[in-house]
Enzyme design. Structure first.
Site, PDB file in Angstrom:
ATOM      1  N   ARG A 106       0.880  -1.177   0.000  1.00 37.66           N
ATOM      2  CA  ARG A 106       0.000   0.000   0.000  1.00 37.66           C
ATOM      3  C   ARG A 106       0.909   1.215   0.000  1.00 37.66           C
ATOM      4  O   ARG A 106       1.681   1.421   0.949  1.00 37.66           O
ATOM      5  CB  ARG A 106      -0.915  -0.007   1.230  1.00 37.66           C
ATOM      6  CG  ARG A 106      -1.679   1.278   1.401  1.00 37.66           C
ATOM      7  CD  ARG A 106      -2.808   1.185   2.391  1.00 37.66           C
ATOM      8  NE  ARG A 106      -3.926   0.445   1.834  1.00 37.66           N
ATOM      9  CZ  ARG A 106      -5.156   0.440   2.333  1.00 37.66           C
ATOM     10  NH1 ARG A 106      -5.440   1.138   3.423  1.00 37.66           N
ATOM     11  NH2 ARG A 106      -6.116  -0.266   1.766  1.00 37.66           N
ATOM     12  N   HIS A 133      -7.165   0.670  -6.679  1.00 40.89           N
ATOM     13  CA  HIS A 133      -7.389  -0.195  -5.506  1.00 40.89           C
ATOM     14  C   HIS A 133      -8.039  -1.486  -6.012  1.00 40.89           C
ATOM     15  O   HIS A 133      -9.219  -1.753  -5.740  1.00 40.89           O
ATOM     16  CB  HIS A 133      -8.278   0.534  -4.493  1.00 40.89           C
ATOM     17  CG  HIS A 133      -8.287  -0.077  -3.122  1.00 40.89           C
ATOM     18  ND1 HIS A 133      -7.510  -1.173  -2.775  1.00 40.89           N
ATOM     19  CD2 HIS A 133      -8.992   0.259  -1.999  1.00 40.89           C
ATOM     20  CE1 HIS A 133      -7.742  -1.472  -1.507  1.00 40.89           C
ATOM     21  NE2 HIS A 133      -8.627  -0.627  -1.019  1.00 40.89           N
ATOM     22  N   GLN A 136     -10.049  -4.022  -3.719  1.00 43.55           N
ATOM     23  CA  GLN A 136     -11.365  -3.545  -3.286  1.00 43.55           C
ATOM     24  C   GLN A 136     -12.422  -3.863  -4.336  1.00 43.55           C
ATOM     25  O   GLN A 136     -13.547  -4.271  -4.008  1.00 43.55           O
ATOM     26  CB  GLN A 136     -11.312  -2.019  -3.052  1.00 43.55           C
ATOM     27  CG  GLN A 136     -12.621  -1.438  -2.576  1.00 43.55           C
ATOM     28  CD  GLN A 136     -13.018  -1.967  -1.208  1.00 43.55           C
ATOM     29  OE1 GLN A 136     -12.224  -1.958  -0.272  1.00 43.55           O
ATOM     30  NE2 GLN A 136     -14.253  -2.442  -1.074  1.00 43.55           N
ATOM     31  N   ASP A 228     -17.234   7.174  -1.544  1.00 44.36           N
ATOM     32  CA  ASP A 228     -16.013   6.935  -0.755  1.00 44.36           C
ATOM     33  C   ASP A 228     -15.710   8.255  -0.059  1.00 44.36           C
ATOM     34  O   ASP A 228     -16.310   9.295  -0.374  1.00 44.36           O
ATOM     35  CB  ASP A 228     -14.882   6.514  -1.721  1.00 44.36           C
ATOM     36  CG  ASP A 228     -13.577   6.167  -1.006  1.00 44.36           C
ATOM     37  OD1 ASP A 228     -13.590   5.964   0.223  1.00 44.36           O
ATOM     38  OD2 ASP A 228     -12.533   6.106  -1.686  1.00 44.36           O
ATOM     39  N   CYS A 268     -16.420   1.491   0.295  1.00 37.42           N
ATOM     40  CA  CYS A 268     -15.301   0.590   0.609  1.00 37.42           C
ATOM     41  C   CYS A 268     -14.897   0.650   2.082  1.00 37.42           C
ATOM     42  O   CYS A 268     -14.242  -0.261   2.565  1.00 37.42           O
ATOM     43  CB  CYS A 268     -14.105   0.913  -0.290  1.00 37.42           C
ATOM     44  SG  CYS A 268     -13.403   2.560   0.009  1.00 37.42           S
ATOM     45  N   ARG A 295     -13.747  -8.692   1.298  1.00 34.00           N
ATOM     46  CA  ARG A 295     -12.315  -8.431   1.116  1.00 34.00           C
ATOM     47  C   ARG A 295     -11.508  -9.677   1.473  1.00 34.00           C
ATOM     48  O   ARG A 295     -10.496  -9.989   0.870  1.00 34.00           O
ATOM     49  CB  ARG A 295     -11.866  -7.234   1.989  1.00 34.00           C
ATOM     50  CG  ARG A 295     -12.446  -5.888   1.577  1.00 34.00           C
ATOM     51  CD  ARG A 295     -11.974  -5.466   0.182  1.00 34.00           C
ATOM     52  NE  ARG A 295     -10.533  -5.544   0.067  1.00 34.00           N
ATOM     53  CZ  ARG A 295      -9.679  -4.584   0.450  1.00 34.00           C
ATOM     54  NH1 ARG A 295     -10.145  -3.434   0.894  1.00 34.00           N
ATOM     55  NH2 ARG A 295      -8.370  -4.752   0.347  1.00 34.00           N
TER      56      ARG A 295
HETATM   57  N1   CP Z   1     -11.334  -0.448   2.061  1.00 33.22           N
HETATM   58  C1   CP Z   1     -10.067  -0.525   2.512  1.00 33.22           C
HETATM   59  O1   CP Z   1      -9.115  -0.701   1.753  1.00 33.22           O
HETATM   60  O2   CP Z   1      -9.970  -0.377   3.861  1.00 33.22           O
HETATM   61  P1   CP Z   1      -8.629  -0.268   4.729  1.00 33.22           P
HETATM   62  O3   CP Z   1      -8.043   1.084   4.423  1.00 33.22           O
HETATM   63  O4   CP Z   1      -9.083  -0.400   6.129  1.00 33.22           O
HETATM   64  O5   CP Z   1      -7.692  -1.361   4.304  1.00 33.22           O
HETATM   65  N1  NVA Z   2      -9.924   6.550  -1.402  1.00 32.31           N
HETATM   66  C1  NVA Z   2      -9.555   6.094  -0.087  1.00 32.31           C
HETATM   67  C2  NVA Z   2      -9.790   4.630   0.038  1.00 32.31           C
HETATM   68  C3  NVA Z   2      -9.507   4.047   1.388  1.00 32.31           C
HETATM   69  C4  NVA Z   2      -9.676   2.562   1.441  1.00 32.31           C
HETATM   70  C5  NVA Z   2      -8.096   6.421   0.165  1.00 32.31           C
HETATM   71  O1  NVA Z   2      -7.278   6.277  -0.746  1.00 32.31           O
HETATM   72  O2  NVA Z   2      -7.776   6.827   1.274  1.00 32.31           O
END
Ligand code: CP
Ligand code: NVA
Length: 308
Positions: A106, A133, A136, A228, A268, A295
């Site tokens: 990430r 992502h 997701q 989101d 999400c 997930r």
């Molecule tokens: N939706 C998602 O990716 O959640 P987290 O940031 O908790 O991993």
């Molecule tokens: N768009 C959000 C998604 C979190 C799972 C971010 O990137 O923070």
């Protein structure tokens, strides 16, 4: 399906058949998981998980999945490993690839997960970047199919920010045959390269991809409404201006009344209490916790397919 050894950076690199395979595998593993059967296909294997940003769902689902599959996950916060102290992505990748069987990452910049994959001899899985992502969206597609009984021909409306999750949904919907209408404030539309790629995929599946600033038009007759957070991780310094720009893009019950009567609401998570009202989030239309649970089942399928 030949996915073993490949990296998963974006769904754009995979065919509809490969995505279908991952969804069907997720269903199989979900049924097994519920029966407390364990698939030990990753016995003796290890996954290094680099997190430059926080996470609940992605981290926990992946760690639990590695446990169920008989492998081991190593959580590597970038604040703790040398990456956070100036060691390069290139060197981090070359070192990890000699020790682990897969890398999940990430990151802030999508270029960084691409750089990891470039120098890694083991699969690299994008666990969220500023652009995509993909994990997701596999969970989202599974959840939609479970609730609606199909994917093809449904209309998904996105209201909010043209962000990483929106980008991945555009690709996933276009490839899997769902119409998608996106409504964002002016200046917050998804990037042109993603939209044009999604439109190319949509031409093959015969679905419509519409990008506008009109939230009512986007949700009209929608089967699914998705939003989101308005402030993605890494954008905290833009909070004030973004909250002002998005004030007319909050998912309210009034907005949702334009959708089909049996519409589903998805997010999400984490929910930041600004992008949708509590009424919508807690309503009978909301399937956000099924989406969150999925997930786990989808990442099991991904780990199995790419590393097993
Ligand atoms: N939706 C998602 O990716 O959640 P987290 O940031 O908790 O991993
Ligand atoms: N768009 C959000 C998604 C979190 C799972 C971010 O990137 O923070």
């Amino acid at each position: 399906m030949k996915l073993k050894g490949k990296s998963l950076l974006s769904l754009k690199d995979f065919t509809a058949e490969e995505i279908r395979f991952l969804l069907d595998e997720s269903k199989r593993l979900k049924a097994d998981f519920k029966a407390y059967k364990r698939d030990k296909s990753l016995s003796g294997m290890t996954l290094g998980m680099i997190f430059q940003k926080r996470s609940t769902r992605t981290r926990v689902s992946t760690e639990v999945a590695m446990y169920f599959l008989g492998g081991h996950a190593i959580f590597l916060s970038s604040a703790d490993i040398q990456l956070g102290g100036g060691e390069t992505i290139k060197d981090t990748s070359r070192v990890l690839a000699r020790m682990v069987d897969g890398i999940l990452a990430r990151v802030y910049a999508h270029e960084d997960v691409k750089e990891l994959a470039k120098y890694s001899t083991v699969p690299v899985i994008n666990a969220l970047s500023d652009k995509y992502h993909p994990l997701q969206i596999l969970a989202d597609l599974l959840t939609i199919e479970e609730h609606k009984g199909r994917l093809v021909g449904l209309k998904l409306a996105w209201v909010g920010d043209g962000n990483n999750v929106c980008n991945s949904l555009l690709i996933g919907c276009a490839k899997m045959g769902l119409h998608m209408s996106v409504a964002t404030p002016k200046g917050y539309e998804p990037p042109n390269d993603v939209v044009s790629m999604a439109k190319d995929f949509a031409e093959e599946t015969g679905v419509k991809i519409v990008i506008s600033n009109d939230s009512v038009a986007a949700v009209t007759d929608a089967d699914i409404i998705v939003t989101d957070t308005f402030i993605s991780m890494g954008e905290e310094d833009q909070e004030k201006e973004k909250l002002a720009a998005f004030k007319d893009y909050i998912v309210t019950e009034e907005l949702c009344s334009n959708a089909k009567s049996d519409y589903s609401f998805m997010h999400c998570l984490p929910y930041k209490h600004k992008e949708a009202t509590e009424e919508v989030f807690e309503s009978e239309h909301s399937i956000v916790f099924d989406e969150a649970e999925n997930r786990l089942h989808t990442v099991m399928a991904v780990l199995n397919a790419f590393m097993g």
